[in-house]
Design a protein around this motif. Structure first.
Motif, PDB file in Angstrom:
ATOM      1  N   PRO A  15     -65.830  -7.875   4.264  1.00  0.00           N
ATOM      2  CA  PRO A  15     -66.387  -9.271   3.694  1.00  0.00           C
ATOM      3  C   PRO A  15     -68.178  -9.460   5.097  1.00  0.00           C
ATOM      4  CG  PRO A  15     -65.219 -10.712   4.607  1.00  0.00           C
ATOM      5  CD  PRO A  15     -64.384  -9.420   4.010  1.00  0.00           C
ATOM      6  N   PHE A  30     -64.536  -4.041   1.000  1.00  0.00           N
ATOM      7  CA  PHE A  30     -64.042  -5.095   1.306  1.00  0.00           C
ATOM      8  C   PHE A  30     -62.008  -4.840   1.639  1.00  0.00           C
ATOM      9  CE2 PHE A  30     -67.628  -6.041  -1.220  1.00  0.00           C
ATOM     10  CZ  PHE A  30     -68.302  -7.705   0.055  1.00  0.00           C
ATOM     11  N   THR A  82     -69.128 -11.955  -0.415  1.00  0.00           N
ATOM     12  CA  THR A  82     -67.452 -11.688  -0.791  1.00  0.00           C
ATOM     13  C   THR A  82     -67.384 -10.813  -1.576  1.00  0.00           C
ATOM     14  OG1 THR A  82     -68.163 -13.484  -1.530  1.00  0.00           O
ATOM     15  CG2 THR A  82     -67.349 -14.032   0.697  1.00  0.00           C
ATOM     16  N   ARG A  83     -68.605  -9.957  -3.002  1.00  0.00           N
ATOM     17  CA  ARG A  83     -67.887  -8.853  -3.745  1.00  0.00           C
ATOM     18  C   ARG A  83     -68.835  -7.980  -3.493  1.00  0.00           C
ATOM     19  NH1 ARG A  83     -71.602 -13.897  -4.746  1.00  0.00           N
ATOM     20  NH2 ARG A  83     -72.752 -14.020  -6.002  1.00  0.00           N
ATOM     21  N   PRO A 115     -60.747 -15.238   5.749  1.00  0.00           N
ATOM     22  CA  PRO A 115     -62.498 -14.871   5.843  1.00  0.00           C
ATOM     23  C   PRO A 115     -62.646 -13.956   7.037  1.00  0.00           C
ATOM     24  CG  PRO A 115     -62.647 -17.459   6.735  1.00  0.00           C
ATOM     25  CD  PRO A 115     -61.002 -16.831   6.587  1.00  0.00           C
ATOM     26  N   ASN A 126     -68.074 -16.482   4.201  1.00  0.00           N
ATOM     27  CA  ASN A 126     -68.978 -15.395   4.816  1.00  0.00           C
ATOM     28  C   ASN A 126     -69.721 -15.058   3.113  1.00  0.00           C
ATOM     29  OD1 ASN A 126     -67.276 -13.934   6.665  1.00  0.00           O
ATOM     30  ND2 ASN A 126     -66.012 -13.739   5.443  1.00  0.00           N
TER      31      ASN A 126
END
Length: 496
Positions: free
Chosen positions: A35, A325, A56-57, A317, A53
């Protein structure tokens, strides 16, 4: 108040800091790692905890396809009317982006492209009537535009954050005192003045901080006497490359400048193994209204740091993968970390690699790994061209040092499929005059309680000056075939 320096050790460049009440938040660059864009929190400016973070996607950044050193460049973190804002350049990817969140720990928005902006290091500020100003360094990073890789100085435009567009053609405002690559502008209203704090001189040894001010956010800006007001160039200070600063009113209402720097070693202090880190300098204000910055001291946190990750829960994280990811290649929980190979190696842009930053100049990292279903091990990575590793599987352990046009290999047979692997970084021995490297890196295996060093490699080849990398050392688990399972990941480090 005694402040540690570095404030955030290891690969934490381009810091931006924010105060909301008695809370402090800080963000840094992450380039091609996911991330992306960590957010740290502190109440005392000494102890910093990563709380999340921004990225994250999938879809928030386009780092899956950017070249090495592209991706998340130089975020600016700000707060207004209960909303956290972050602007950043997705270099060679989506462009200049605006993220927002009600909680800095996340989740953050998908990221709005700011159309009409082509540059890096964006800063966000608002005037009294709520007009948003984006100030940025005019280095073109959009390959389809004629301004690609041209530098047009420091530019500014009013922007509509909701619509995601500039409200005017960006205009030149001020570009420093003549140093190369004016960048990292930050604009603040302090008292009756609008202050513009920038970096110039390049992010290497010539890096510096310069200041200008005006009565309006658009200028015209007058230059501070004696610019640059902070630099380590031409000095023997232990912290070099100081620049890219962001002002904040710290604890006890003491003004501070958070900035990046490096800790070089060797006879001529030529190699910075950990890359660009986050430091802090104290600020005083003269009767003439200009700031003065203290030279950045080296004040490592005393004692050593030791921790062990036993993977009893989901990954925290701090764990990162390259151009994807961690969940795409790894899973954690129940006392193990499983990393799955997909045909890529450490020489590829997206290896099956999961790691954390090396944060100390003297460090020892060890894992307990099961390779009964594959081949994998421990790796120390700068990028796909520069990396060291020690991997096991198929009845042997292989230590490998890889730099452009050269590879060093050593191997040893082992019995069984469970083994401990180690990478250690230490000061070179002998006369400091002969210590022409940053550190010595040992690649080792521990079998039957006996530690065997398979390779001793020169650490200078994994330094920011040799690799010319914007990132830093990341150490972690790599899978080359099948899947490997790690029982624990042990880190011990010290800067003393």
């Amino acid at each position: 108040m005694s402040l540690p320096n570095p404030l955030l050790s290891g690969f934490h460049p381009d810091p931006s800091v924010l105060r909301v009440g008695d809370d402090f938040y800080l963000a840094t660059s992450t380039f091609e790692y996911l991330p992306g864009i960590p957010i740290f929190h502190s109440r005392d400016f000494v102890t910093w905890t990563q709380i999340g973070n921004v990225v994250t996607r999938l879809g928030q950044l386009d780092v899956e396809r950017v070249p090495t050193a592209g991706g998340a460049w130089a975020p600016t973190l700000r707060h207004r009317d209960g909303v956290f804002h972050l602007v950043v350049t997705d270099a060679f990817g989506r462009g200049t982006l605006h993220f927002s969140a009600s909680d800095p720990a996340g989740p953050w928005s998908a990221g709005t492209v700011l159309h009409g902006i082509d540059g890096i290091d964006p800063d966000l500020a608002w005037d009294e009537d709520g007009t948003a100003y984006l100030t940025f360094s005019g280095l073109g990073v959009n390959p389809v535009l004629p301004t690609f890789m041209q530098h047009r100085g420091l530019l500014q435009a009013r922007v509509d954050l909701s619509a995601g567009r500039a409200l005017e053609e960006p205009r030149s405002i001020w570009s420093g005192g003549g140093g190369q690559f004016p960048e990292a502008p930050h604009l603040y209203r302090i008292g009756e003045w609008w202050y513009l704090v920038i970096a110039e001189g390049g992010t290497e040894r010539g890096h510096s901080v310069s200041v200008a001010r005006a009565t309006t956010p658009e200028g015209p800006f007058e230059t501070a006497p004696g610019n640059p007001l902070l630099t380590a160039r031409g000095t023997n200070r232990p912290v070099q490359n100081t620049g890219h600063g962001d002002l904040v009113l710290g604890p006890n209402n003491e003004w501070l400048l958070v900035l990046l720097g490096v800790r070089p070693r060797s006879m001529t202090r030529a190699f910075s193994a950990l890359g660009r880190e986050t430091f802090v300098s104290r600020v005083t204000w003269g009767d003439d209204g200009w700031p003065a910055f203290e030279p950045v001291p080296l004040a490592p946190r005393p004692g050593g740091v030791a921790w062990r990750e036993e993977f009893d829960a989901d990954l925290g994280p701090e764990w990162m993968a390259v151009r994807r990811f961690p969940s795409a290649i790894a899973s954690a929980g129940g006392g193990s970390l499983v990393v799955r190979a997909d045909g890529a190696t450490l020489d590829d842009l997206a290896p099956a690699f999961l790691g954390r930053r090396q944060q100390h100049q003297t460090a020892r990292i060890r894992i307990a790994i099961d390779v009964s279903r594959g081949i994998g091990g421990l790796a120390l990575r700068y990028d796909e061209r520069f990396h060291y590793s020690v991997v096991a599987g198929g009845g042997r352990v292989v230590a490998r040092g890889r730099i452009p046009d050269f590879e060093s290999r050593a191997e040893q047979a082992i019995d069984g499929d469970r083994v401990e692997l180690e990478i250690a970084s230490r000061r070179p021995e002998g006369d400091p005059f002969e210590a022409r490297t940053s550190d010595v890196v040992e690649l080792a295996v521990v079998a039957g309680g006996e530690r065997t060093v398979l390779a001793t490699l020169d650490g200078r080849y994994l330094s920011s000056e040799t690799t010319e990398s914007f990132a830093g050392r990341v150490i972690g688990v790599v899978a080359l075939e099948g899947e490997v399972s790690v029982d624990w990941f042990d880190y011990a480090g010290s800067d003393e």
